[in-house]
Design a protein around this motif. Structure first.
Motif, PDB file in Angstrom:
ATOM      1  N   ILE A 155       0.988  -1.265  -0.146  1.00  0.00           N
ATOM      2  CA  ILE A 155      -0.043   0.096   0.221  1.00  0.00           C
ATOM      3  C   ILE A 155       0.843   1.257   0.086  1.00  0.00           C
ATOM      4  O   ILE A 155       0.619   2.292  -0.924  1.00  0.00           O
ATOM      5  CB  ILE A 155      -0.706  -0.188   1.246  1.00  0.00           C
ATOM      6  N   HIS A 156       1.850   1.283   0.943  1.00  0.00           N
ATOM      7  CA  HIS A 156       2.871   2.470   1.187  1.00  0.00           C
ATOM      8  C   HIS A 156       3.490   2.792  -0.439  1.00  0.00           C
ATOM      9  O   HIS A 156       3.658   3.782  -0.924  1.00  0.00           O
ATOM     10  CB  HIS A 156       3.621   2.307   2.074  1.00  0.00           C
ATOM     11  N   THR A 157       3.985   1.406  -1.069  1.00  0.00           N
ATOM     12  CA  THR A 157       4.668   1.812  -2.391  1.00  0.00           C
ATOM     13  C   THR A 157       3.878   2.449  -3.420  1.00  0.00           C
ATOM     14  O   THR A 157       4.151   2.808  -3.990  1.00  0.00           O
ATOM     15  CB  THR A 157       5.204   0.381  -2.869  1.00  0.00           C
ATOM     16  N   ALA A 158       2.444   1.716  -3.486  1.00  0.00           N
ATOM     17  CA  ALA A 158       1.604   2.037  -4.723  1.00  0.00           C
ATOM     18  C   ALA A 158       1.343   3.611  -4.385  1.00  0.00           C
ATOM     19  O   ALA A 158       1.176   4.205  -5.189  1.00  0.00           O
ATOM     20  CB  ALA A 158       0.561   1.073  -4.499  1.00  0.00           C
ATOM     21  N   VAL A 159       0.855   3.891  -3.317  1.00  0.00           N
ATOM     22  CA  VAL A 159       0.429   5.495  -2.941  1.00  0.00           C
ATOM     23  C   VAL A 159       1.693   6.422  -3.031  1.00  0.00           C
ATOM     24  O   VAL A 159       1.581   7.449  -3.848  1.00  0.00           O
ATOM     25  CB  VAL A 159      -0.049   5.456  -1.649  1.00  0.00           C
ATOM     26  N   ASN A 160       2.787   5.992  -2.608  1.00  0.00           N
ATOM     27  CA  ASN A 160       3.882   6.772  -2.742  1.00  0.00           C
ATOM     28  C   ASN A 160       4.457   7.203  -3.910  1.00  0.00           C
ATOM     29  O   ASN A 160       4.834   8.206  -4.406  1.00  0.00           O
ATOM     30  CB  ASN A 160       5.111   6.449  -1.756  1.00  0.00           C
ATOM     31  N   PHE A 161       4.510   6.359  -4.724  1.00  0.00           N
ATOM     32  CA  PHE A 161       5.035   6.345  -5.990  1.00  0.00           C
ATOM     33  C   PHE A 161       4.025   6.710  -7.099  1.00  0.00           C
ATOM     34  O   PHE A 161       4.249   6.920  -8.248  1.00  0.00           O
ATOM     35  CB  PHE A 161       5.752   5.040  -6.602  1.00  0.00           C
ATOM     36  N   SER A 162       2.873   6.968  -6.872  1.00  0.00           N
ATOM     37  CA  SER A 162       1.593   7.388  -7.384  1.00  0.00           C
ATOM     38  C   SER A 162       1.898   9.037  -7.409  1.00  0.00           C
ATOM     39  O   SER A 162       0.992   9.673  -8.246  1.00  0.00           O
ATOM     40  CB  SER A 162       0.315   6.797  -7.198  1.00  0.00           C
ATOM     41  N   ILE A 163       2.677   9.744  -6.434  1.00  0.00           N
ATOM     42  CA  ILE A 163       2.635  10.944  -6.396  1.00  0.00           C
ATOM     43  C   ILE A 163       3.372  11.567  -7.504  1.00  0.00           C
ATOM     44  O   ILE A 163       4.634  11.272  -7.213  1.00  0.00           O
ATOM     45  CB  ILE A 163       3.194  11.457  -4.836  1.00  0.00           C
ATOM     46  N   PRO A 164       3.016  12.612  -8.028  1.00  0.00           N
ATOM     47  CA  PRO A 164       3.664  13.324  -8.722  1.00  0.00           C
ATOM     48  C   PRO A 164       4.908  14.248  -8.051  1.00  0.00           C
ATOM     49  O   PRO A 164       4.545  14.857  -6.814  1.00  0.00           O
ATOM     50  CB  PRO A 164       2.925  14.367  -9.892  1.00  0.00           C
ATOM     51  N   LEU A 165       6.282  14.239  -8.453  1.00  0.00           N
ATOM     52  CA  LEU A 165       7.338  14.893  -8.017  1.00  0.00           C
ATOM     53  C   LEU A 165       7.674  16.156  -8.858  1.00  0.00           C
ATOM     54  O   LEU A 165       7.718  16.333  -9.801  1.00  0.00           O
ATOM     55  CB  LEU A 165       8.474  13.845  -8.033  1.00  0.00           C
ATOM     56  N   CYS A 166       8.302  17.053  -8.083  1.00  0.00           N
ATOM     57  CA  CYS A 166       8.614  18.438  -8.616  1.00  0.00           C
ATOM     58  C   CYS A 166       9.991  18.646  -8.300  1.00  0.00           C
ATOM     59  O   CYS A 166      10.592  18.491  -7.188  1.00  0.00           O
ATOM     60  CB  CYS A 166       7.818  19.626  -8.150  1.00  0.00           C
ATOM     61  N   GLY A 167      11.011  19.317  -9.119  1.00  0.00           N
ATOM     62  CA  GLY A 167      12.296  19.715  -9.050  1.00  0.00           C
ATOM     63  C   GLY A 167      13.082  18.600  -9.044  1.00  0.00           C
ATOM     64  O   GLY A 167      12.852  17.501  -9.402  1.00  0.00           O
ATOM     65  N   GLN A 168      14.375  18.835  -8.112  1.00  0.00           N
ATOM     66  CA  GLN A 168      15.374  17.755  -8.217  1.00  0.00           C
ATOM     67  C   GLN A 168      14.996  16.802  -7.557  1.00  0.00           C
ATOM     68  O   GLN A 168      14.537  16.809  -6.266  1.00  0.00           O
ATOM     69  CB  GLN A 168      16.792  18.454  -7.538  1.00  0.00           C
ATOM     70  N   ARG A 169      15.386  15.598  -7.844  1.00  0.00           N
ATOM     71  CA  ARG A 169      14.935  14.320  -7.106  1.00  0.00           C
ATOM     72  C   ARG A 169      16.160  13.670  -6.313  1.00  0.00           C
ATOM     73  O   ARG A 169      16.859  12.804  -6.345  1.00  0.00           O
ATOM     74  CB  ARG A 169      14.624  13.119  -8.030  1.00  0.00           C
ATOM     75  N   ILE A 170      16.345  14.786  -5.259  1.00  0.00           N
ATOM     76  CA  ILE A 170      17.217  14.453  -4.191  1.00  0.00           C
ATOM     77  C   ILE A 170      16.693  14.110  -2.896  1.00  0.00           C
ATOM     78  O   ILE A 170      16.083  14.984  -2.241  1.00  0.00           O
ATOM     79  CB  ILE A 170      18.236  15.759  -3.991  1.00  0.00           C
TER      80      ILE A 170
END
Length: 320
Positions: A155-170
Motif C-alpha cells: 500500500i505504501h509503495t503504491a501510494v507513494n510512487f503515484s505522487i507526482p514529484l517536482c524539482g530535483q529528485r534528491i
C-alpha cells in the motif's frame, strides 16, 4: 549531479569527502557482517536444538529472519554507493527498497507484539498455555505477521510512487526514506500517503498498547512469585524482549513522526542508523546473552562432540 531528467533519485549519504565515504563503507560492512552472522547463528541454534522447539523460540527465529532481511534492504546499497562515490538509485531499486523496508518494519512490530502476547500467556495463564499457543496458532500468527507486513509495504509503495514529484529528485538520506521523499511531492498531492502513514502509525500505536498491557500484567504476576529464582528466570526471558521492543519502537516513532529536514543533520543521521542498523545487529546479542537456554544451546552446538556428529550427518547426506 542533476537527476531531474533521470528515472531515479540521488541519495545524499554521509559525506562528500572520499576518506569519510570509505570509512562509512567499512563500518557499515563490519556492522552488516556482524548482524548477518548473529541472526544466522540464532536461526541455526533454534533449528538444530530440539530443546528450543517452543513458541517463544519459534517467534524468535522469525524475528531473526526479519532482522536479517531488514538490514539487507538498506545497508548493502549504502555501502555500494559510498565505495563507488555515486548516490544514484534507480526508480525500480527505490520502489523495491521502500516496499521491503516498510514490509519488514511492519512485520517486526507485529512479531514483537505476538512475542509479548506469548510471554503474557506463558506467565499469566500457564495452565492454558499449550492450548492457546499450539502449533497451529503459532503458524497462523507468523503467517499473519508476514502478510500484514507485505500488505503494508504494498500500500505504501503504491501510494507513494503515484505522487507526482517536482524539482530535483534528491533524497537527504542514505536510503529511500518516505518522509524525505514526500518533500519532493508537488503541492498537496501527498495527502493520500499521509492518510496511509496515519493509519500505519495508528496500527503501530495499537500494537504498542497491546505490548504495554501484556507487560503490565506480566510484572504484576511476577511480583507475586515468592521465589527469587522464579522471578529471575522470568525476567531473564522477558527483559531482553522488553528492551528490544522499547528500543525499536522509540527509534521508529522518532523517525516517522519528526518533520523531515532539508539537509541530513548529525541527529537525523544518528536516528536513521539507530532505527535501521542497530536493532538487527543488537538483537542476537541481547537474546543470546540474557537467555540461559540459548547460551547452553550455543555451547552444545560448538562442542567437539556435537560438531563431529553434525559433520558425520553432513557427509552422509552428501554421499547419498
Amino acid at each position: 549531479m542533476n537527476v531531474s531528467s533521470k528515472t531515479g533519485f540521488l541519495l545524499m549519504g554521509f559525506s562528500d569527502e572520499r576518506k569519510l565515504q570509505v570509512l562509512h563503507a567499512v563500518l557499515f560492512l563490519m556492522t552488516y557482517l556482524l548482524a548477518i552472522m548473529g541472526n544466522l547463528l540464532i536461526i541455526t541454534i533454534i533449528t538444530l536444538d530440539h530443546h528450543l522447539y517452543s513458541p517463544m523460540y519459534y517467534f524468535l527465529k522469525h524475528l531473526s529472519l526479519l532482522d536479517l532481511c531488514f538490514i539487507s534492504v538498506t545497508v548493502p546499497q549504502s555501502i555500494a554507493n559510498s565505495l563507488m562515490d555515486n548516490g544514484f538509485i534507480s526508480l525500480g531499486q527505490c520502489m523495491l527498497q521502500v516496499f521491503f523496508f516498510i514490509s519488514l518494519a511492519s512485520s517486526e512490530v507485529a512479531i514483537l507484539t505476538v512475542m509479548s502476547y506469548d510471554r503474557y500467556v506463558a506467565i499469566c495463564r500457564p495452565l492454558q498455555y499449550e492450548t492457546i499457543m499450539d502449533n497451529l496458532a503459532c503458524k497462523r500468527a507468523v503467517i499473519a505477521v508476514w502478510m500484514a507486513g507485505g500488505l503494508s509495504g504494498l500500500i505504501h509503495t503504491a501510494v507513494n510512487f503515484s505522487i507526482p514529484l517536482c524539482g530535483q529528485r534528491i533524497i537527504h538520506q542514505f536510503f529511500c526514506d518516505i518522509p524525505q521523499m514526500l518533500k519532493l511531492a508537488c503541492s498537496y498531492e501527498f495527502i493520500n500517503e499521509i492518510a496511509v502513514a496515519a493509519f500505519t502509525t495508528s496500527t503501530a500505536f495499537v500494537c504498542l498498547i497491546a505490548i504495554v498491557f501484556s507487560y503490565v500484567q506480566i510484572f504484576l504476576t511476577v511480583l507475586r512469585i515468592p521465589s527469587a529464582d522464579g522471578r529471575t528466570k522470568v525476567f531473564s526471558t522477558c527483559l531482553p524482549h522488553l528492551f528490544v521492543v522499547s528500543f525499536f519502537l522509540s527509534a521508529a516513532g522518532f523517525e516517522f513522526l519528526r518533520p523531515p529536514s532539508d539537509s541530513l543533520s548529525a541527529m537525523d543521521l544518528t536516528f536513521s542508523i539507530v532505527y535501521t542498523v542497530i536493532p538487527p545487529t543488537l538483537n542476537p546479542v541481547i537474546y543470546s546473552l540474557r537467555n540461559e537456554a540459548m547460551k547452553a544451546a550455543l555451547k552444545k552446538l560448538l562442542s567437539k562432540e556435537e560438531f563431529s556428529q553434525r559433520m558425520v550427518c553432513f557427509k552422509a547426506i552428501i554421499k547419498f
